[in-house]
Design an enzyme around this catalytic site. Structure first.
Site, mmCIF file in Angstrom:
data_model
loop_
_atom_site.group_PDB
_atom_site.id
_atom_site.type_symbol
_atom_site.label_atom_id
_atom_site.label_comp_id
_atom_site.label_asym_id
_atom_site.label_seq_id
_atom_site.Cartn_x
_atom_site.Cartn_y
_atom_site.Cartn_z
ATOM 1 C CG ASP A 20 -21.486 4.628 -24.431
ATOM 2 O OD1 ASP A 20 -21.573 4.921 -23.413
ATOM 3 O OD2 ASP A 20 -21.109 3.549 -24.677
ATOM 4 C CB THR A 57 -16.853 3.020 -23.453
ATOM 5 O OG1 THR A 57 -16.319 3.764 -22.236
ATOM 6 C CG2 THR A 57 -16.013 1.883 -23.627
ATOM 7 C CG ASP A 72 -19.489 -0.219 -28.071
ATOM 8 O OD1 ASP A 72 -19.955 0.290 -26.957
ATOM 9 O OD2 ASP A 72 -18.114 -0.367 -27.980
#
Length: 792
Positions: A298, A300, A532
């Protein structure tokens, strides 16, 4: 209920519930209890068999032949010590990793560890929080919970006051609170996960392969042991000699140290990763690490750091109060996300903007909004979701996103009553946020490229923005971005083809991330997923290996097998390298142990059929096993390695161990038969067999230890030196019953060992030439190609 909402439990009420045992005390899944560790290392099948054989030697033989009994002490002691060390490391990190629970007690909000939640606690919820206990919703401000991990339903569920909430779900949007009604083992998720989260390696190909070895050997021990006993008793040499010979054959057949070496390798792997601030929540993850060939990231929080800063706000309408609207939207949430915090730095407040209704941000909608009394309805989110394509604002936002910036659109709508149909959005401003690329990202991704691990970037952001970031860190194919909204979610085969052909995907929904992982797995890939945010939970759960950032949401950390506690993306090479070290080295030492098993089986069969005394006594087996297997295997199992493992552990090991065992046994029995045919005594004949066996088994060790570095050369050479000392020193020679009166006989025995070594070298060369993957057909093929990552 109103009283609970106002103040929560009092300190006295909490103490009363703790005294009654109404506390959320559940077993931590990262390690088993001390008593379970003791039982697992002491009460084993091998320890039981070796214990019985040791008792027989103590009754019928000489105590020197009972040295193999020390294996029980060594196996149990070393295994227990290493696993207790691993347990301490895991438990310490697990406590650090536990996301605190926010509760209201005595009228004040406070954060407590999950294990201190009690029945009746008022628990406060925010986006990304995982529900750890069951309860009843008290307050809901747009609260939406994802229960897919429990029910399989992907759509978030709106929670209203009075609704039941279940542990194992997590908040994807809005805020609220609930009262705990079931805690500890009574909670829904705790009951479901009791077996699934149990400590162990039940789904490990490595452990399953070793278990199969043990099962096969157990089946063979009884009939071969019976044949060996009958042949020795029929020689009428006395019960003591018969028992000693039988025990020598059976003990050598048992690969007693293989289980120990496996346990040590896994335990040391956990400890090493713990020192790098990596929490291993499920030990099978150590093995999966070695098999990963596709890494999904991912953007970000992984390629970029979590924080952002506001770059500029480009107003599109002079007649709209853009600064006030931005300030009001950014301050809706008392615990803002990174985007809202970045906007708050410039627009800290908007006096007079009173909220009448609001819709919290969610990864599925990709926007948030609110209605303000007297100021209308405003929305803030992804430009390509809110703005009509082809408009000047849409084009301007796309051009900015293509440079790697994070771009949002601020707009005004007529109503928020139907979130699925906002109608026409009046574009008010383009909001530009700067993202900080992690400094270690490029180097880490280069490592994965060198290791043959394919990287896929899967993000909910604008495809052009994701592409720009991917290109800046050197991801191959990063310049071509795919908009996930155009993908055929209902056609798994077509989706798998697109996933294979492309690298960067933008505007990916949480549900699609899960589909992407499944599509890659359908093509035979072993997939690791990092993330996250709450939108990564489903994909992390379905991936072969889920890796979460330590600062990520509680739900993300709860479902991941590995948590990078220091949030460092640069820690991933060490994580992957540790898994490869474990598998490659266990495969290497498994070849040593299984070679011993097979030459013992062949020798026992030859002895039983021909009717001679067994070629060596238990003390001889102890000496040879220690110098050619036990001591070297301990060092080899912990050596650095960076080779990606593949399936087929059992056939690869057997493909070499079987011929190596047959060659060693043939040379040994030939040496023993030649000595017996002459005037040699039984002790002298056994000494010849021991010399031949050591040379042949030492040669296997030398082949397995390649490629050579200084410490491996020293290890192999020192084992030969120790054996030479055992022959040269009178005390050890007498202790191990080694008799060598005729140097010529010793030369013949050594020559046969060298001849066996030459044949073994040829077999290894043939296996290498036929190998089609790491380790296939040759233990030596599981090589250490890089020692830079882990050190020695």
């Amino acid at each position: 209920m109103e009283q609970v909402t106002q103040r929560g439990l009092t300190s006295a009420e909490v103490a009363e519930r703790v005294a009654l045992g109404q506390v959320n005390d559940v077993r931590r899944r990262s390690s088993r209890s001390v008593s379970a560790i003791l039982r697992a290392n002491v009460l084993t099948l091998f320890n039981g068999v070796i214990g019985v054989l040791w008792v027989l030697i103590m009754i019928f033989g000489e105590w020197q032949d009972g040295l193999f009994g020390l294996v029980i002490v060594a196996n149990a002691g070393i295994g227990i010590i290493q696993e207790l060390r691993a347990k301490r490391t895991l438990d310490r990190l697990a406590i650090v990793n536990e996301a605190p629970v926010k509760v209201r007690r005595d009228g004040a909000e406070t954060e407590i560890p999950p294990r201190q939640v009690v029945f009746g606690d008022l628990i406060l919820l925010a986006p990304g929080d995982q529900l750890l206990v069951d309860g009843e919703t008290v307050d809901s401000d747009g609260l939406e919970a994802d229960e897919s991990l429990l029910t399989g339903e992907a759509d978030p569920v709106h929670k209203l006051p009075g609704d039941e909430v279940l542990s194992g779900s997590f908040v994807v949007a809005g805020r609220g609170s609930y009262v705990a009604t079931r805690v500890g083992g009574d909670a829904y998720a705790a009951r479901l996960a009791e077996e699934a989260s149990a400590f162990g390696l039940s789904h490990s190909e490595l452990r399953d392969g070793i278990t199969r070895f043990i099962k096969y050997v157990t089946w063979l021990v009884v009939p071969i042991g019976a044949l060996l006993t009958w042949s020795q008793v029929s020689r009428r040499t006395g019960i003591g000699e018969a028992v000693t010979s039988t025990v020598a054959g059976i003990v050598t057949m048992i690969p007693e140290g293989l289980v120990l070496m496996t346990s040590i390798a896994f335990a040391v792997g956990v400890i090493r990763l713990g020192r790098r601030r990596c929490l291993v929540q499920e030990l099978p993850a150590i093995e999966i690490l070695a098999r990963v060939d596709t890494l999904c990231l991912d953007k970000t929080g992984t390629l970029t750091s979590g924080g952002m800063e506001l770059g500029e706000v480009r107003g599109l309408r002079d007649d709209l109060p853009v600064p006030e609207a931005l300030g009001a939207l950014a301050n809706l949430d008392p615990d803002p996300n990174p985007t809202a915090r970045a906007i708050q730095t410039r627009y800290p407040d908007s006096p007079g903007w009173t909220v009448a209704a609001k819709i919290p941000f969610s990864s599925a909608r990709k926007w948030s909004g609110a209605e303000f009394d007297g100021h209308g309805c405003w929305v803030l989110g992804a430009p390509d979701v809110l703005l009509p394509p082809g408009t000047p604002a849409y084009t301007e936002a796309g051009a900015l996103a293509a440079t790697g910036l994070r771009v949002l659109a601020l707009g005004k709508v007529a109503s928020l009553r139907d979130p699925d149909d906002l109608g026409t959005v009046e574009a008010a401003a383009i909001v530009v946020l700067r993202q900080r690329v992690r400094p270690e990202a490029a180097e880490t991704l280069a490592y994965f490229a060198e290791q043959g691990v394919t990287v896929k970037v899967i993000s909910g952001d604008n495809p052009e923005s994701v592409s720009a970031i991917a290109t800046s860190v050197g991801i191959p194919g990063g310049e071509r971005a795919v908009d996930a909204r155009t993908l055929p979610d209902d056609n798994p085969e077509k989706l798998a083809e697109i996933m294979e052909a492309n690298t960067v995907f933008g505007r990916v929904s949480p549900h699609q991330k899960r589909l992407f992982v499944g599509a890659l797995q359908s093509r035979g890939h072993t997939v690791a997923m990092t993330g996250d945010g709450v939108n990564d939970v489903l994909a992390l759960k379905d991936a072969d290996l889920g890796v979460a950032m330590g600062s990520g949401s509680g739900a993300t950390r709860a479902v991941a097998q590995i948590v990078l506690m220091n949030d460092s993306f640069a820690g991933l090479p060490s994580v992957v390298g540790e898994g490869r070290r474990v598998l490659a080295n266990i495969e290497r030492v498994a070849g040593l142990f299984l070679t011993k098993t097979f030459y013992a089986i062949v020798l026992s069969l030859l002895t039983g059929v021909i009717g001679l005394a067994f070629p060596f006594a238990p003390r001889h087996s102890t000496l040879i096993n220690a110098l050619t297997i036990g001591i070297p295997a301990f060092f080899l199992a912990l050596a650095p390695s960076n080779e990606r493992a593949r399936s087929g552990f059992v056939p690869r090991v057997l493909r070499l161990a079987v011929p190596a065992g047959i060659i060693c046994a043939t040379a040994v029995y030939l040496s023993y038969w030649i000595a017996q045919s002459g005037a040699a005594t039984l002790a002298e004949s056994r000494t010849s067999a021991v010399i031949t066996l050591f040379v042949a088994a030492w040669w296997v060790l030398a082949l397995v230890a390649r490629p050579y570095v200084w410490w491996r050369v020293a290890l192999v050479a020192s084992m030969a030196g120790l054996f030479a000392l055992a022959l040269a020193i009178p005390f050890t020679r007498e202790f191990f019953a080694l008799t060598l009166r005729d140097p010529a006989a010793g030369g013949v025995a050594a020559g046969l060992g060298v001849a066996a070594g030459a044949v073994l070298t040829g077999v290894f060369a043939v296996m290498r030439s036929r190998r089609t993957g790491p380790g296939q057909g040759d233990i030596q093929s599981v090589q250490d190609r890089s020692t830079a990552t882990l050190g020695t």
